[in-house]
Enzyme design. Structure first.
Site, PDB file in Angstrom:
ATOM      1  N   ALA A   1       0.635  -1.176   0.125  1.00 59.59           N
ATOM      2  CA  ALA A   1      -0.106  -0.049  -0.059  1.00 59.59           C
ATOM      3  C   ALA A   1       1.020   1.052  -0.050  1.00 59.59           C
ATOM      4  CB  ALA A   1      -0.829   0.061   1.199  1.00 59.59           C
TER       5      ALA A   1
ATOM      6  N   GLY B   1       1.056  -4.929   0.783  1.00 61.78           N
ATOM      7  CA  GLY B   1      -0.581  -4.801   0.168  1.00 61.78           C
ATOM      8  C   GLY B   1      -0.229  -5.575  -1.127  1.00 61.78           C
TER       9      GLY B   1
ATOM     10  N   GLU C   1      -0.249  -9.326  -0.211  1.00 59.20           N
ATOM     11  CA  GLU C   1      -1.889  -9.508  -0.085  1.00 59.20           C
ATOM     12  C   GLU C   1      -2.681  -9.441  -1.382  1.00 59.20           C
ATOM     13  OE1 GLU C   1      -1.806  -6.094   2.596  1.00 59.20           O
ATOM     14  OE2 GLU C   1      -2.643  -7.388   4.307  1.00 59.20           O
TER      15      GLU C   1
ATOM     16  N   GLU D   1       4.868  -4.894   7.204  1.00 60.26           N
ATOM     17  CA  GLU D   1       4.034  -3.605   7.927  1.00 60.26           C
ATOM     18  C   GLU D   1       4.435  -3.183   9.488  1.00 60.26           C
ATOM     19  OE1 GLU D   1       2.622  -6.157   6.175  1.00 60.26           O
ATOM     20  OE2 GLU D   1       1.018  -5.357   4.959  1.00 60.26           O
TER      21      GLU D   1
HETATM   22  N1  CAA Z   1       4.423   2.926  -0.932  1.00 61.24           N
HETATM   23  C1  CAA Z   1       4.935   4.096  -1.320  1.00 61.24           C
HETATM   24  N2  CAA Z   1       6.344   4.511  -2.106  1.00 61.24           N
HETATM   25  C2  CAA Z   1       6.879   3.477  -2.209  1.00 61.24           C
HETATM   26  C3  CAA Z   1       6.568   2.176  -1.780  1.00 61.24           C
HETATM   27  C4  CAA Z   1       5.298   2.107  -0.834  1.00 61.24           C
HETATM   28  N3  CAA Z   1       5.055   0.922  -0.272  1.00 61.24           N
HETATM   29  N4  CAA Z   1       7.562   1.201  -1.870  1.00 61.24           N
HETATM   30  C5  CAA Z   1       8.407   1.872  -2.685  1.00 61.24           C
HETATM   31  N5  CAA Z   1       8.240   3.266  -2.925  1.00 61.24           N
HETATM   32  C6  CAA Z   1       8.800   4.293  -3.550  1.00 61.24           C
HETATM   33  C7  CAA Z   1      10.033   4.613  -2.697  1.00 61.24           C
HETATM   34  O1  CAA Z   1       9.759   5.781  -1.914  1.00 61.24           O
HETATM   35  C8  CAA Z   1      10.842   5.458  -3.900  1.00 61.24           C
HETATM   36  O2  CAA Z   1      10.438   6.600  -4.400  1.00 61.24           O
HETATM   37  P1  CAA Z   1      11.343   7.811  -4.444  1.00 61.24           P
HETATM   38  O3  CAA Z   1      12.226   7.431  -5.606  1.00 61.24           O
HETATM   39  O4  CAA Z   1      10.371   8.978  -4.782  1.00 61.24           O
HETATM   40  O5  CAA Z   1      12.174   7.982  -3.351  1.00 61.24           O
HETATM   41  C9  CAA Z   1      10.699   4.571  -5.028  1.00 61.24           C
HETATM   42  O6  CAA Z   1       9.422   3.661  -4.674  1.00 61.24           O
HETATM   43  C10 CAA Z   1      11.731   3.391  -5.048  1.00 61.24           C
HETATM   44  O7  CAA Z   1      11.977   2.690  -3.785  1.00 61.24           O
HETATM   45  P2  CAA Z   1      13.274   2.591  -3.497  1.00 61.24           P
HETATM   46  O8  CAA Z   1      14.458   3.826  -3.463  1.00 61.24           O
HETATM   47  O9  CAA Z   1      12.992   2.333  -1.688  1.00 61.24           O
HETATM   48  O10 CAA Z   1      13.856   1.359  -3.915  1.00 61.24           O
HETATM   49  P3  CAA Z   1      14.668   0.222  -3.241  1.00 61.24           P
HETATM   50  O11 CAA Z   1      15.124  -0.826  -4.313  1.00 61.24           O
HETATM   51  O12 CAA Z   1      15.830   0.910  -2.488  1.00 61.24           O
HETATM   52  O13 CAA Z   1      13.952  -0.585  -2.256  1.00 61.24           O
HETATM   53  C11 CAA Z   1      11.895  -1.893  -1.438  1.00 61.24           C
HETATM   54  C12 CAA Z   1      12.755  -1.420  -2.574  1.00 61.24           C
HETATM   55  C13 CAA Z   1      12.754  -2.736  -0.399  1.00 61.24           C
HETATM   56  C14 CAA Z   1      10.827  -2.270  -1.926  1.00 61.24           C
HETATM   57  C15 CAA Z   1      11.698  -0.473  -0.557  1.00 61.24           C
HETATM   58  O14 CAA Z   1      11.027   0.541  -1.519  1.00 61.24           O
HETATM   59  C16 CAA Z   1      10.713  -0.558   0.507  1.00 61.24           C
HETATM   60  O15 CAA Z   1      10.806  -1.339   1.548  1.00 61.24           O
HETATM   61  N6  CAA Z   1       9.345  -0.494  -0.052  1.00 61.24           N
HETATM   62  C17 CAA Z   1       8.411  -0.118   1.190  1.00 61.24           C
HETATM   63  C18 CAA Z   1       7.736  -1.696   1.379  1.00 61.24           C
HETATM   64  C19 CAA Z   1       6.703  -1.858   2.442  1.00 61.24           C
HETATM   65  O16 CAA Z   1       6.832  -1.482   3.636  1.00 61.24           O
HETATM   66  N7  CAA Z   1       5.408  -2.302   2.012  1.00 61.24           N
HETATM   67  C20 CAA Z   1       4.266  -2.397   2.936  1.00 61.24           C
HETATM   68  C21 CAA Z   1       3.455  -1.034   2.908  1.00 61.24           C
HETATM   69  S1  CAA Z   1       2.245  -0.992   4.321  1.00 61.24           S
HETATM   70  C22 CAA Z   1       1.022  -1.771   3.475  1.00 61.24           C
HETATM   71  O17 CAA Z   1       1.132  -2.567   2.484  1.00 61.24           O
HETATM   72  C23 CAA Z   1      -0.189  -2.128   4.499  1.00 61.24           C
HETATM   73  C24 CAA Z   1      -0.981  -3.064   3.831  1.00 61.24           C
HETATM   74  O18 CAA Z   1      -1.079  -4.008   4.346  1.00 61.24           O
HETATM   75  C25 CAA Z   1      -2.426  -2.730   3.365  1.00 61.24           C
END
Ligand code: CAA
Length: 260
Positions: free
Chosen positions: A66, A111, A114, A134
């Site tokens: 998400a 998400g 999921e 999360e």
């Molecule tokens: N939401 C919003 N933006 C996201 C995102 C997310 N879930 N995941 C990645 N992005 C964005 C980053 O902010 C980044 O944007 P900018 O270039 O503007 O800074 C871009 O995508 C590229 O990401 P990274 O620079 O972080 O890329 P990376 O290769 O270094 O890392 C990754 C990749 C490990 C997937 C890392 O992006 C990450 O940890 N992302 C978050 C994953 C996460 O926590 N997901 C769960 C979200 S909560 C949820 O999903 C709740 C639910 O159950 C409903």
């Protein structure tokens, strides 16, 4: 149908829905979920589509979760509305009357994982990564992860993944039954299409009833579930496709199913 965050392509009775926000690793924000809801409503009515594939744009992510930027400042009431919409989209996919295959081409986190487990069949590329991270953000999975993941891989493995936020690779996901098969990245979509096309040539009504029987039956005790299957089995004999399928077999020709 035009979308800001989705691509939709149709070929040979198979629709491919691509989540298309590669700069945010295809994260699901409110608008994307609304578009997914509208897209699946349209695909349900589309008689030319018998199977759907969901994948992510770019080479890095299926869906990285998400959208964290969208969620950052949500009040509890807005968080509830966002969670409800996510649940509605996941349930739509789970109950969709046509099979849905997840082609997981990279990160499937939060998400994204999921979304994958709401689909009927999961295929992954070798570079796919899975997890429910999360707890790193101070929240719990909100689109069904705490419910569907234990049902799919067992409670112990789901507990480990959800409590730790650990990320696992495609080989491990395959070992624990989170995905069915793992392919080289350039083979993932062709293999998913081949499977989808094969399913699309089968009796569509029969495939639909198989999905209903499996999904609904698994929520019942075995005796009730078998009675339920018997009812659905009986229902098949009022279809033209049952007559066509059996005639084609006995006449040694390919069936021509009409979904009737
Ligand atoms: N939401 C919003 N933006 C996201 C995102 C997310 N879930 N995941 C990645 N992005 C964005 C980053 O902010 C980044 O944007 P900018 O270039 O503007 O800074 C871009 O995508 C590229 O990401 P990274 O620079 O972080 O890329 P990376 O290769 O270094 O890392 C990754 C990749 C490990 C997937 C890392 O992006 C990450 O940890 N992302 C978050 C994953 C996460 O926590 N997901 C769960 C979200 S909560 C949820 O999903 C709740 C639910 O159950 C409903």
């Amino acid at each position: 149908m035009d979308f800001n965050n989705l691509l939709l392509a149709k070929e040979e009775m198979v629709a491919v829905v691509t989540i298309n926000r590669p700069k945010a690793l295809n994260a699901l924000n409110y608008e994307t979920l609304m578009e997914m809801r509208a897209c699946f409503a349209a695909l349900q009515e589309d008689a030319d589509v018998r199977v759907v594939i969901i994948t992510g744009a770019g080479e890095k992510a299926f869906v990285a979760g998400a959208d964290i930027a969208y969620m950052q400042n949500l009040a509890p009431s807005a968080g509830k509305a966002f969670g409800k919409l996510g649940h509605e989209v996941m349930r739509t996919i789970e109950n969709f009357p046509k099979p849905v295959i997840a082609a997981i081409n990279g990160f499937a986190l939060g998400g994204g994982c999921e979304l994958a487990i709401s689909c009927d069949i999961r295929m992954a590329s070798q570079n796919a990564k899975f997890g429910q991270p999360e707890v790193n953000l101070g929240i719990i999975p909100g689109f069904g992860g705490t419910q569907r993941l234990p049902r799919l891989v067992g409670k112990g493995i789901a507990n480990e993944l959800i409590f730790s936020g650990n990320i696992i690779d495609a080989a491990e996901a395959c070992r624990i039954g989170l995905v069915n098969r793992v392919y080289a990245p350039d083979q993932l979509l062709p293999e998913c299409r081949a499977l989808a096309t094969r399913i699309a040539t089968r009796g569509p009504g029969a495939v639909r009833l198989c999905k209903e029987a499996i999904n609904n039956g698994m929520e019942m005790d075995l005796a009730r579930a078998c009675t339920y299957e018997a009812d659905l089995f009986a229902q098949c004999f009022s279809s033209l496709d049952q007559k066509e399928g059996m005639s084609a077999f006995l006449e040694k020709r390919a069936p021509n199913f009409q979904d009737k």
